[in-house]
Design a protein around this motif. Structure first.
Motif, PDB file in Angstrom:
ATOM      1  N   ARG A   6       0.834  -1.207   0.000  1.00 40.99           N
ATOM      2  CA  ARG A   6       0.000   0.000   0.000  1.00 40.99           C
ATOM      3  C   ARG A   6       0.862   1.248   0.000  1.00 40.99           C
ATOM      4  NH1 ARG A   6       2.273   2.137   4.322  1.00 40.99           N
ATOM      5  NH2 ARG A   6       1.883   1.245   6.355  1.00 40.99           N
ATOM      6  N   ALA A   8       0.315   5.049   1.554  1.00 44.08           N
ATOM      7  CA  ALA A   8      -0.614   5.558   2.565  1.00 44.08           C
ATOM      8  C   ALA A   8      -0.332   7.018   2.919  1.00 44.08           C
ATOM      9  CB  ALA A   8      -0.519   4.685   3.817  1.00 44.08           C
ATOM     10  N   PRO A   9      -0.607   7.932   2.007  1.00 43.49           N
ATOM     11  CA  PRO A   9      -0.299   9.340   2.280  1.00 43.49           C
ATOM     12  C   PRO A   9      -1.361  10.012   3.151  1.00 43.49           C
ATOM     13  CG  PRO A   9      -1.287   9.137   0.114  1.00 43.49           C
ATOM     14  CD  PRO A   9      -1.193   7.740   0.667  1.00 43.49           C
ATOM     15  N   SER A  10      -0.962  11.086   3.796  1.00 47.29           N
ATOM     16  CA  SER A  10      -1.908  11.921   4.546  1.00 47.29           C
ATOM     17  C   SER A  10      -2.266  13.121   3.677  1.00 47.29           C
ATOM     18  CB  SER A  10      -1.263  12.406   5.847  1.00 47.29           C
ATOM     19  OG  SER A  10      -0.972  11.299   6.657  1.00 47.29           O
ATOM     20  N   GLU A  42      -4.645   8.457   4.862  1.00 48.07           N
ATOM     21  CA  GLU A  42      -4.406   8.511   6.306  1.00 48.07           C
ATOM     22  C   GLU A  42      -4.767   9.907   6.819  1.00 48.07           C
ATOM     23  OE1 GLU A  42      -0.715   6.430   7.366  1.00 48.07           O
ATOM     24  OE2 GLU A  42      -1.967   4.664   6.997  1.00 48.07           O
ATOM     25  N   TYR A 196      -1.257   7.599  14.687  1.00 46.56           N
ATOM     26  CA  TYR A 196      -0.657   7.004  13.487  1.00 46.56           C
ATOM     27  C   TYR A 196      -0.335   5.521  13.726  1.00 46.56           C
ATOM     28  CZ  TYR A 196       3.293   5.719  10.519  1.00 46.56           C
ATOM     29  OH  TYR A 196       4.141   5.039   9.696  1.00 46.56           O
ATOM     30  N   VAL A 200      -2.371   2.577  11.660  1.00 46.87           N
ATOM     31  CA  VAL A 200      -1.612   1.896  10.599  1.00 46.87           C
ATOM     32  C   VAL A 200      -1.584   0.384  10.849  1.00 46.87           C
ATOM     33  CG1 VAL A 200       0.757   1.525   9.782  1.00 46.87           C
ATOM     34  CG2 VAL A 200      -0.194   3.809   9.828  1.00 46.87           C
ATOM     35  N   VAL A 212       4.984  -4.030   3.463  1.00 51.21           N
ATOM     36  CA  VAL A 212       4.907  -2.584   3.644  1.00 51.21           C
ATOM     37  C   VAL A 212       6.146  -1.966   2.992  1.00 51.21           C
ATOM     38  CG1 VAL A 212       4.956  -0.702   5.327  1.00 51.21           C
ATOM     39  CG2 VAL A 212       3.594  -2.759   5.789  1.00 51.21           C
ATOM     40  N   ARG A 214       8.038   1.517   2.648  1.00 56.39           N
ATOM     41  CA  ARG A 214       8.058   2.855   3.270  1.00 56.39           C
ATOM     42  C   ARG A 214       9.494   3.363   3.370  1.00 56.39           C
ATOM     43  NH1 ARG A 214       6.450   1.038   9.368  1.00 56.39           N
ATOM     44  NH2 ARG A 214       4.385   1.668   8.652  1.00 56.39           N
ATOM     45  N   LEU A 218      11.399   5.558   8.576  1.00 54.33           N
ATOM     46  CA  LEU A 218      10.399   4.919   9.438  1.00 54.33           C
ATOM     47  C   LEU A 218      10.886   3.581  10.004  1.00 54.33           C
ATOM     48  CD1 LEU A 218       7.098   5.762   7.497  1.00 54.33           C
ATOM     49  CD2 LEU A 218       8.005   6.847   9.551  1.00 54.33           C
TER      50      LEU A 218
END
Ligand code: GLU
Length: 295
Positions: A6, A8-10, A42, A196, A200, A212, A214, A218
């Motif tokens: 995925r 998963a931006p905000s 997100e 968060y 998540v 995932v 990323r 992170l």
């Protein structure tokens, strides 16, 4: 299990080149594995999320040539799921309400001591002032924290599989490091109903994410997520931490770096192939497909 990943931006600002890289890499890996690419919005921080930014995310990603499963999951629709997960952790006796504000935490942290970390992935490591409060005393003004030491005392060996070429293999998590250098992370923020980390972990499990993808920034955060996944008894996905796209000064791009916004390059006449080149991915013209990747 089918490879499922995925992006998963905000929706709190424009997507920039760093996001483009992350999304293209994730989608390309899904493609290479005959898997699925999911887009998740997100937007738990409703004070900063804007529908216009969400719309821009769809436009930018479409323009880059990406396609994703519909309907798109939006985290603001899932607060009851996060509350359920929190209740599980509270039933295990691992949560507590905390009323400290930033100034309280600074004051309680005291003078820095040599060799003792002061900051973790979530900022200042919580000094534990409210740790003896019980969850039954929680008020709407409190945040809810995870008692990291208590959580880890019940868990055996913790690890995850890293799939990036540079770091690849089994990564063991050191509990002492988590207690001392990460500490009692926030599970529910004030006026947010979640955090968060909690959302998540709940959503990666609900969407059966196997991989995932990323940024390497992170990496520490992933360790928190593995703790929560283990406590909540959901599968630990594989993780691919990718290199970061930096500005000319070597600094990681942030949301405020509007100068690197995908929309800006697009307005200036750049093509999706130009963006791939800028972030160091082979172009589709060169390879004939989205999946030929240089992570
Ligand atoms: N919303 C997070 C971000 O934009 C997602 C990152 C992740 O969990 O992989 O940084």
């Amino acid at each position: 299990m089918t490879f499922t990943t995925r992006f998963a931006p905000s929706p709190t600002g424009p997507l920039h080149l760093g996001h483009a890289y992350s999304a293209l890499l994730a989608a390309g890996l899904a493609d290479a594995h005959g898997g699925t690419f999911i887009l998740r919005i997100e937007d738990i921080d409703q004070s900063r999320a804007r529908p216009a930014w969400e719309q821009q995310i769809y436009e930018d990603l479409n323009w880059l040539g990406l396609r994703w499963r519909k309907p798109v999951l939006r985290q603001s629709d899932r607060l009851p799921r996060y509350a359920e997960a929190l209740a599980k952790l509270s039933d295990l006796g691992l949560t507590y309400p905390c009323r400290c504000n930033r100034a309280d935490i600074e004051a309680a942290a005291g003078a820095p001591q040599e060799g003792v970390p002061q900051f973790g992935p979530d900022g200042r490591i919580y000094p534990g002032t409210c740790r003896n409060r019980t969850i039954a005393e929680a008020t709407p003004q409190d945040v809810i924290r995870l008692n990291m030491a208590a959580a880890l005392s019940d868990l055996n060996e913790l690890s995850f599989i890293e799939t990036s070429e540079t770091l690849g293999g089994k990564i063991s998590i050191n509990p002492t490091h988590l207690i001392e250098a990460v500490g009692d992370v926030v599970l529910v923020r004030r006026n947010m109903g979640t955090s968060y980390h909690l959302s998540v972990v709940v959503d990666d499990a609900a969407q059966a994410i196997t991989d995932v993808v990323r940024g390497a920034d992170l990496f520490e955060t992933t360790q928190i997520h593995v703790v929560l996944q283990t406590l909540l008894k959901v599968p630990v996905p594989r993780y691919h931490h990718h290199r970061l796209i930096r500005d000319d000064h070597g600094k990681r791009l942030a949301k405020r770096d509007d100068a690197r916004a995908i929309a800006k390059y697009r307005a200036e006449g750049a093509t999706p192939e130009d963006i791939r080149r800028m972030v160091g991915l082979p172009t589709i013209k060169e390879t004939g497909k989205i999946s030929s990747l240089a992570p």
